[in-house]
Scaffold this motif. Structure first.
Motif, PDB file in Angstrom:
ATOM      1  N   PHE A  63       0.297   0.459  -6.312  1.00  0.00           N
ATOM      2  CA  PHE A  63      -0.814  -0.403  -6.702  1.00  0.00           C
ATOM      3  C   PHE A  63      -0.278  -1.718  -7.263  1.00  0.00           C
ATOM      4  CE2 PHE A  63      -3.770  -2.146  -9.724  1.00  0.00           C
ATOM      5  CZ  PHE A  63      -5.021  -1.938  -9.187  1.00  0.00           C
TER       6      PHE A  63
ATOM      7  N   ASN B  64      -9.540  -1.756  -0.386  1.00  0.00           N
ATOM      8  CA  ASN B  64      -8.589  -1.291   0.628  1.00  0.00           C
ATOM      9  C   ASN B  64      -8.293   0.184   0.381  1.00  0.00           C
ATOM     10  OD1 ASN B  64      -6.874  -1.295  -1.599  1.00  0.00           O
ATOM     11  ND2 ASN B  64      -5.686  -3.063  -0.919  1.00  0.00           N
TER      12      ASN B  64
ATOM     13  N   MET C 164      -5.789   1.736  -0.891  1.00  0.00           N
ATOM     14  CA  MET C 164      -5.272   2.012  -2.231  1.00  0.00           C
ATOM     15  C   MET C 164      -6.392   1.983  -3.265  1.00  0.00           C
ATOM     16  SD  MET C 164      -2.914   2.723  -4.348  1.00  0.00           S
ATOM     17  CE  MET C 164      -1.455   2.641  -3.316  1.00  0.00           C
ATOM     18  N   SER C 165      -7.263   0.990  -3.197  1.00  0.00           N
ATOM     19  CA  SER C 165      -8.361   0.875  -4.158  1.00  0.00           C
ATOM     20  C   SER C 165      -9.284   2.084  -4.090  1.00  0.00           C
ATOM     21  CB  SER C 165      -9.175  -0.398  -3.882  1.00  0.00           C
ATOM     22  OG  SER C 165      -8.350  -1.538  -3.834  1.00  0.00           O
TER      23      SER C 165
ATOM     24  N   ASN D  33       1.369  -3.970  -4.745  1.00  0.00           N
ATOM     25  CA  ASN D  33       0.343  -4.702  -4.004  1.00  0.00           C
ATOM     26  C   ASN D  33      -0.137  -5.913  -4.795  1.00  0.00           C
ATOM     27  OD1 ASN D  33       0.458  -2.660  -2.093  1.00  0.00           O
ATOM     28  ND2 ASN D  33      -1.749  -2.342  -2.021  1.00  0.00           N
ATOM     29  N   ARG D  34      -0.426  -5.703  -6.080  1.00  0.00           N
ATOM     30  CA  ARG D  34      -0.907  -6.801  -6.916  1.00  0.00           C
ATOM     31  C   ARG D  34       0.148  -7.913  -7.012  1.00  0.00           C
ATOM     32  NH1 ARG D  34      -5.169  -6.303 -10.730  1.00  0.00           N
ATOM     33  NH2 ARG D  34      -6.917  -5.355  -9.635  1.00  0.00           N
TER      34      ARG D  34
ATOM     35  N   ALA E   8       0.797  -1.225   0.000  1.00  0.00           N
ATOM     36  CA  ALA E   8       0.000   0.000   0.000  1.00  0.00           C
ATOM     37  C   ALA E   8       0.826   1.269   0.000  1.00  0.00           C
ATOM     38  CB  ALA E   8      -1.006   0.047   1.159  1.00  0.00           C
TER      39      ALA E   8
ATOM     40  N   THR F 180      -6.425  -5.530  -3.768  1.00  0.00           N
ATOM     41  CA  THR F 180      -6.241  -4.207  -4.349  1.00  0.00           C
ATOM     42  C   THR F 180      -6.978  -4.157  -5.676  1.00  0.00           C
ATOM     43  OG1 THR F 180      -4.060  -4.057  -3.308  1.00  0.00           O
ATOM     44  CG2 THR F 180      -4.542  -2.502  -5.074  1.00  0.00           C
TER      45      THR F 180
END
Length: 353
Positions: free
Chosen positions: A196, A110, A112-113, A199-200, A11, A97
């Motif tokens: 992002f 979350n 970030m999303s 995170n992925r 994040a 995410t």
């Protein structure tokens, strides 16, 4: 034998050390990537999808947000349309995410999303957008042998007015946050995209999909080549693929720009041990102990040992300390509930369950 633990940051990047001088820049990061070790993912990574407004989002913008703009101003209209009761009713969900469109469809995400989704709407409204990395105490979660340090981001919206300084509205999505008391660092969109994708990559790692994890971390580095967390994640991807020399190079690169980064240091220790280089690993392990005298989950692991030994009061105290440090991590509450049950404290057990 020491158990293997891989350390990842999600994040947001933690801001380590003081701000005396700019950190050194990573030189020629492209040399750290070994594409031949991985297959292309089933679906190509496309950075344009992260902030893209879907057709349902565009319709919501026209029908729900834009009618409010004239009466309330763009910032307040966006906030009310997304988060006021009776409107979109978004929920916080830290499990995945999501892109802007995915978060809108799921009505959850979350931090970030939700930042990405809000930023996408804000840009469509012509608002100025500042993304912010929030300095927080470290919060951890884990999945098997992957340990995740959870960072935090939020967003600030503004519009310049003639004769006035830009007025700003901060929107924060994490429960219990007070934006007025936060210490933040403004980050650009390239860093948000890299976060992002990092995170992925970590989420793909937790599923055991190394090819997808590599694709995400590869694209993260294209978006922001100076984001150190990307190369820590890359090191873990290589370690899981068995590419020890490549892993060591990626982790040493992090050490150049962030020498006090405990995540990269812990992974580098494991990389050296897997190569049989104990003599090199020992001083780095000692340095890690100085940086992080109490490892993440140490109290939790001690609490589970106390449960096995039947010392439920000690277990309860240890789990309570972990909950105090990470109040939203489910596993701590679950085991604290078990300790309360063993002590006959059913009301407290129900609360934590």
């Amino acid at each position: 034998m020491t158990s293997i633990r891989w350390w990842l940051a999600l994040a947001a990047a933690f801001l380590l050390g003081g701000c005396v001088s700019p950190p050194p820049r990573l030189q020629a990061p492209e040399r750290l990537f070994a594409d031949a070790l991985f297959k292309p993912p089933a679906r190509a990574v496309d950075a344009r999808e992260v902030f893209a407004l879907s057709e349902p989002m565009q319709r919501y913008l026209r029908e729900q947000i834009e009618p409010l703009v004239r009466r309330r101003g763009a910032e307040q209209a966006l906030f009310d349309a997304l988060y006021a009761q009776g409107q979109l009713k978004l929920d916080y969900d830290g499990t995945r995410t999501r892109t802007a469109a995915e978060a809108f469809d799921a009505r959850s995400g979350n931090c970030m999303s939700l930042v990405v989704m809000t930023g996408a709407f804000a840009q469509a409204l012509g608002l100025q957008v500042h993304y912010q990395s929030v300095v927080t105490d470290e919060v951890w979660s884990r999945s098997d042998d992957l340990y995740f340090a959870i960072g935090h981001v939020n967003i600030r919206l503004g519009r310049a007015k003639p004769g006035w300084d830009t007025s700003w509205m901060t929107i924060d999505f994490q429960p219990g946050q007070d934006p007025s008391r936060q210490h933040v660092k403004v980050i650009d969109e390239a860093r948000v995209l890299a976060m992002f994708m990092n995170n992925r990559a970590a989420e793909a790692l937790s599923r055991g999909d190394l090819d997808e994890a590599y694709a995400w971390v590869r694209e993260a580095a294209r978006q922001d080549p100076q984001f150190a967390a990307v190369y820590n994640t890359l090191g873990v991807v290589y370690l899981r693929r068995g590419a020890l020399a490549e892993a060591e190079a990626a982790l040493r690169a992090v050490r150049i720009v962030e020498p006090r980064n405990p995540h990269a240091l812990g992974n580098l220790v494991q990389a050296l041990l897997r190569q049989g280089r104990q003599a090199e690993a020992l001083p780095l392990q000692a340095e890690l102990t100085r940086l992080q005298p109490t490892p993440p989950f140490a109290g939790f692991d001690q609490g589970r040992q106390a449960m096995q030994a039947g010392d439920y009061r000690r277990a309860r105290d240890l789990f309570e300390a972990e909950v105090a440090r990470s109040p939203y991590y489910h596993e701590f509450h679950f085991w604290l509930a078990l300790a309360h049950l063993q002590l006959g404290q059913t009301r407290d057990a129900r609360e934590h369950l």
